[in-house]
Scaffold this active site. Structure first.
Site, PDB file in Angstrom:
ATOM      1  N   SER A  82       7.045  36.253  29.391  1.00 12.15           N
ATOM      2  CA  SER A  82       7.074  34.909  28.634  1.00 12.15           C
ATOM      3  C   SER A  82       6.068  34.106  28.925  1.00 12.15           C
ATOM      4  O   SER A  82       4.821  34.552  28.687  1.00 12.15           O
ATOM      5  CB  SER A  82       8.455  34.409  28.757  1.00 12.15           C
ATOM      6  N   ASP A 133      12.681  39.588  19.509  1.00  9.80           N
ATOM      7  CA  ASP A 133      12.408  38.424  20.367  1.00  9.80           C
ATOM      8  C   ASP A 133      12.755  37.290  19.640  1.00  9.80           C
ATOM      9  O   ASP A 133      11.973  37.097  18.561  1.00  9.80           O
ATOM     10  CB  ASP A 133      11.029  38.232  20.920  1.00  9.80           C
ATOM     11  N   HIS A 165      14.328  38.800  23.923  1.00  3.45           N
ATOM     12  CA  HIS A 165      13.419  38.364  24.839  1.00  3.45           C
ATOM     13  C   HIS A 165      13.194  38.665  26.462  1.00  3.45           C
ATOM     14  O   HIS A 165      12.361  38.857  26.841  1.00  3.45           O
ATOM     15  CB  HIS A 165      13.219  36.757  24.667  1.00  3.45           C
TER      16      HIS A 165
END
Length: 443
Positions: free
Chosen positions: A254, A348, A382
């Site tokens: 991330s 995501d 994600h």
């Protein structure tokens, strides 16, 4: 009279024990045993059932804050009175089909918007398994077992790091070494998550779980990040006597995905980078290095969509890094002298990581580079975690201030995590080496 009372007491106890043992007429068979590394698969069977008997399998786990995670699945025993989770199909519940680890990756929080994380790797998660008669979850208990899913494997040493400005935890595998070194970073949650680094160290890596904000005397937020801090952490790891050189690996997920790219681009000693749903530009907050400011790619809050459930979809809020002034946030990764592994979730919902990864690959190709691999996981969300962490559909986002959707579908996400873990291990060993005098950690 006393003798009679004692005789009656032990007779009553014997009757109770007989009733208890007869009620638990079946038993779980777990291989390799009831204690295992969290990221390792298990072979689970139940024997002693009536042939063709309908049973409900249940799993329960409480995290360190007492949050309950549960799963269940309906099975039918075979002609010998056995259910083998690797072959017997679930007929309904949290998942369907033959899923050896389905009871684990399908765990769901009792309270919505909770994500399973491990806060103290020195203690295991306890998973309670039950088999109950019939098609209902409150049927007669047939068998039970408590499993310990550990994070700190036997022989792995956990050492807190407080060197110069660097704050984190170092994990050393068993053996003389030296071993390949890996710098491990998480995203916008802050603090010091250790569980991925800890599990990875069991594969023969020296891993530094690095905190970079919201921990001890580090900055309270990400508004004043300096690349020099990450360079100092890299130097500390590379020069550690247990680390084989010349370069180390970096894992970023991330927000820390772009930090990993920056580190490889502008500092020496990085041989391999794993970016898990990262960005090809400096995301959100600027970062400085030797007096130069790399501006952060900002977002547009008007593009946030709040669903009826009260969960926000923020996928398209971040500006396009290829347009106008946003291009100043792009990271010139073609300058990096390392290998890249881009791991991407197709669904995501945090941001458009498939687009970011594709643009990163295009940039490398445009400069004549072939030092990359890109893997896209259909219907994964994600937060790609180590194997068997349950899929989280939505949870509180620290920066947004409300629950956001992470995307993905449970089974596809689970399969992605298993594949990702194997790829990371192989990628790092290929480009960093396997080290000398290395023995795999055991329980």
């Amino acid at each position: 009279m006393i003798l009679l009372q004692r005789t009656q007491h032990w007779s009553l106890m014997a009757i109770r024990c007989a009733r208890w043992s007869s009620s638990l007429s079946a038993r779980f068979l777990v291989r390799p045993g009831p204690r295992s590394l969290f990221s390792d698969p298990l072979a689970i069977e139940v024997e002693g059932l009536v042939p063709e008997q309908e049973v409900v399998m249940q799993a329960r786990l409480r995290d360190e804050k007492g949050e309950l995670f549960e799963s269940n699945a309906r099975y039918r025993a075979d002609s010998s009175g056995r259910v083998d989770l690797s072959r017997s199909p679930s007929l309904g519940g949290s998942y369907t089909g033959a899923e050896p680890m389905g009871l684990f990756w399908s765990l769901r929080p009792q309270n919505p918007y909770k994500m399973l994380v491990k806060r103290d790797v020195r203690s295991p998660f306890l998973v309670e398994l039950e088999a109950r008669d019939g098609e209902e979850q409150n049927g007669r208990l047939l068998a039970s077992e408590t499993l310990e899913r550990v994070f700190l494997a036997e022989g792995v040493r956990r050492l807190p790091v407080n060197e110069g400005r660097v704050r984190g935890t170092l994990f050393l595998p068993p053996g003389e070494g030296p071993f390949p070194g890996v710098l491990d970073m998480y995203g916008t949650g802050g603090g010091l998550p250790e569980y991925r680094a800890c599990l990875l160290s069991a594969h023969g890596f020296v891993v530094l779980a690095l905190a970079y904000y919201g921990y001890q005397d580090l900055p309270k937020d990400m508004r004043k990040l300096q690349l020099e801090y990450f360079e100092e952490a890299s130097t500390f790891l590379r020069t550690h006597p247990k680390v084989a050189g010349p370069g180390i690996g970096v894992i970023g997920a991330s927000k820390s995905g772009d930090l990993a790219l920056l580190l490889a681009t502008f500092t020496p000693g990085i041989s391999a980078v794993v970016s898990i749903n990262g960005c090809n530009a400096v995301a959100v907050f600027p970062i400085t290095y030797k007096g130069t400011v790399f501006p952060g790619l900002i977002g547009d809050s008007s593009k946030v969509t709040v669903m009826k459930s009260g969960v926000a979809d923020i996928r398209d809020t971040l500006n396009n890094p290829l347009e106008g002034e946003n291009q100043k946030s792009l990271i010139p990764i073609e300058q990096a002298d390392c290998r890249f592994l881009f791991l991407v979730s197709e669904d995501d919902r945090n941001w458009n990581s498939p687009f970011f990864a594709e643009e990163a690959v295009k940039r490398l190709k445009a400069h004549g580079k072939d030092n990359f691999e890109k893997v896209v996981y259909p219907m994964a969300g994600h937060y790609l975690e180590p194997p068997y962490f349950p899929h989280c559909t939505a949870s509180l986002h620290m920066l947004v201030g409300m629950p956001v959707a992470w995307g993905g579908e449970a089974k596809s996400h689970a399969m992605a995590q298993i594949d990702m873990w194997e790829r990371i291990d192989a990628f790092l060993k290929e480009h960093l080496g396997t080290g000398k005098h290395c023995s795999s950690a055991k329980l």
